[in-house]
Enzyme design. Structure first.
Site: not given
Length: 417
Positions: A190, A218, A261
Site C-alpha cells: 500500500s 490495492h 478502494k
C-alpha cells in the site's frame, strides 16, 4: 493522569508524527450529475472548508460517486432499511449479501467468497481462524497493520521475512517444525505500490506444505483484464476461472480483498476453497460477533462489481495517467535530487522525500496550491522514508495530473524551516 498523554503527545509533535484529522466532503455538484460532475465529485473535495484537488484517496476507479452504485444503494434502502440489525450468522445476512458473495467469487475465479464489513476485520478475523498456537506464520516485513495485528492475535509463532525476499522465506519455511504453516503477504503493497510475486510464493508453499494468504486490497479492481486483481495479473485465475496451469493448486490459497478502494464502497471479502471459507465463517470472531454491514452496502457493491467487470476503459485511463505522472515527475526532478519516485505499475505512486518534517513541508506547499496529497510518515513507512503517497484515480483528468506535476516542480526542494 492526563499529564501522561500531554507528555506523549508533545513527544509525537517533536517527532513530526502527530496526525491531523480533516473534515472532508465531495465537491458540491448540481442536482443532476453529468459524467463530468461525477468525476469532479471523485477528485475534488472540500477539505476543512477549502476546495482541494485530491490525490490522496483510494478511489482508484472513481466509483464512490458513480450514479449506478448510488441508485442501487437507494433502492436497497427502500427495501431493507438502513441497518442489518445483527451479525450475519444471526439475521444480518440478506439476499443482497448472498448474491454479492457469489458475484465476487465469480469475478476472481475462486469457488466461494465471504463478505466482511471491513478489511481490517477480515484480516484480523481470518488469520487467527487459519492458524493458532503450535502453528507458524511467515509475514512480509512491509505488510499492512491489519495483517500484523491478525498475526499477533493468532498466537502462532511469527516469522517476519525481509520484504520480497524469497530466499529468506524459503529458509524460514525449511527450518520450521510447526504443525501448520501460513505465509501471508500484501499482493500490492500500500505504501510502495509494488506487486508481490504470487506464483513464486505459492510454489514455495507447495514445496513446504504451507497455506498462502494474500491481501489484494490495492490490486482488486485495478489489475487484471477485467479488474479481477492480482491473481489475474499473474495469469492464475479470473472471470474465466482458474487457469489450466493452476488447476488444483489454488486450494491452498486464501484470497482477501477490500471493497472500499477500487470498488468504491466499503467492506472486504475472503475467497478460496469451499472448505477454507466455511472454516473462516465458523471461526473468525470478527465475522461471528459483529453486526453485518447493511444490505444497501452490498447492493451498491454488486453494482460496483458490474462496473469493474464491464468498463475496462477506466483501467486504461488510469494506466495512461500513471505514465503521464511518471514522465512529468521524472522531468521535474533535478539531477541528484533526494526525492525519489518509487517504481510502481499501480495507482499508488510514492514520492519519497526522506525526513518527516520535509514531507510535511512539501505537503503544505502543495496545499497552498490547492492540491491535497498526504504525507506518510513512520510507523506506516520505515524511518527516513517519509513520502507523499500520490494516489491516482480513473476520475482524474490529464489536465489535473499536469497540474500536480507543475505543483511538484514548484515545491521541489521545499524543506521544513
Amino acid at each position: 493522569m492526563t499529564t501522561w498523554f500531554d507528555d506523549d503527545l508533545r513527544t509525537l509533535g517533536e517527532q513530526h508524527l502527530l496526525r491531523r484529522r480533516r473534515q472532508v466532503a465531495p465537491w458540491q455538484a448540481p442536482a443532476e450529475l453529468t459524467p463530468h460532475d461525477e468525476a469532479l465529485r471523485a477528485t475534488t473535495y472540500c477539505v476543512d472548508g477549502q476546495e482541494r484537488l485530491s490525490f490522496g484517496s483510494n478511489d482508484y476507479l472513481g466509483l464512490s460517486q458513480h450514479p449506478a452504485l448510488m441508485a442501487a444503494a437507494h433502492a436497497a434502502i427502500d427495501r431493507y432499511g438502513v441497518g442489518a440489525t445483527a451479525s450475519p450468522l444471526v439475521c444480518g445476512h440478506s439476499p443482497e449479501h448472498e448474491a454479492l458473495e457469489a458475484e465476487l467469487a465469480a469475478l476472481v475465479g475462486l469457488p466461494r467468497a465471504l463478505y466482511f464489513y471491513a478489511g481490517y476485520a477480515a484480516n484480523v478475523g481470518a488469520i487467527p481462524a487459519l492458524v493458532g498456537q503450535g502453528d507458524a506464520v511467515f509475514s512480509d516485513a512491509l505488510n499492512h497493520a491489519c495483517i500484523i495485528d491478525g498475526v499477533r492475535l493468532s498466537r502462532a509463532e511469527a516469522h517476519i521475512v525481509p520484504h520480497g525476499d524469497l530466499a529468506a522465506l524459503e529458509a524460514a519455511l525449511r527450518s520450521s517444525t510447526a504443525r501448520r504453516k501460513l505465509v501471508v503477504t500484501d499482493a500490492v503493497f500500500s505504501m510502495d505500490g509494488n506487486v508481490a510475486d504470487v506464483p513464486a510464493l505459492l510454489a514455495l508453499c507447495e514445496r513446504f506444505d504451507a497455506l498462502l494468504m494474500i491481501d489484494d486490497a490495492h490490486g482488486f479492481g485495478v489489475l487484471g483484464p477485467q479488474g479481477e486483481g492480482t491473481l489475474a495479473h499473474h495469469g492464475m485465475a479470473g472471470v474465466q476461472g482458474v487457469a489450466p496451469a493452476w488447476q488444483g493448486r489454488l486450494d491452498r490459497l486464501v484470497y482477501m480483498a477490500t471493497l472500499g478502494k477500487a470498488a468504491g464502497v466499503a467492506g472486504a471479502f475472503v475467497a478460496g476453497s469451499p472448505q477454507a471459507i466455511e472454516w473462516i465463517m465458523q471461526k473468525a470472531r470478527t465475522y461471528m460477533f459483529a453486526t453485518a454491514a447493511p444490505a444497501h452496502i452490498a447492493a451498491a457493491l454488486r453494482a460496483g462489481v458490474r462496473v469493474i467487470r464491464d468498463e475496462p476503459q477506466r483501467r486504461d485511463h488510469l494506466q495512461a495517467l500513471r505514465h503521464q505522472l511518471q514522465a512529468g515527475v521524472g522531468r521535474g526532478l533535478e539531477a541528484g535530487s533526494a526525492w525519489r519516485l518509487m517504481p510502481s505499475d499501480t495507482a499508488i505512486q510514492p514520492l519519497v522525500i526522506g525526513r518527516n518534517d520535509d514531507a510535511l513541508a512539501v505537503m503544505a506547499a502543495l496545499d497552498a496550491q490547492g492540491i491535497w496529497v498526504p504525507a506518510i510518515r513512520p510507523p506506516t513507512v520505515p524511518a527516513g522514508t517519509a513520502r507523499l503517497r500520490i494516489s491516482l484515480s480513473a476520475a482524474h483528468t490529464t489536465e489535473q495530473v499536469q497540474r500536480l506535476c507543475e505543483a511538484l516542480q514548484a515545491a521541489h526542494g521545499c524543506k521544513a524551516p
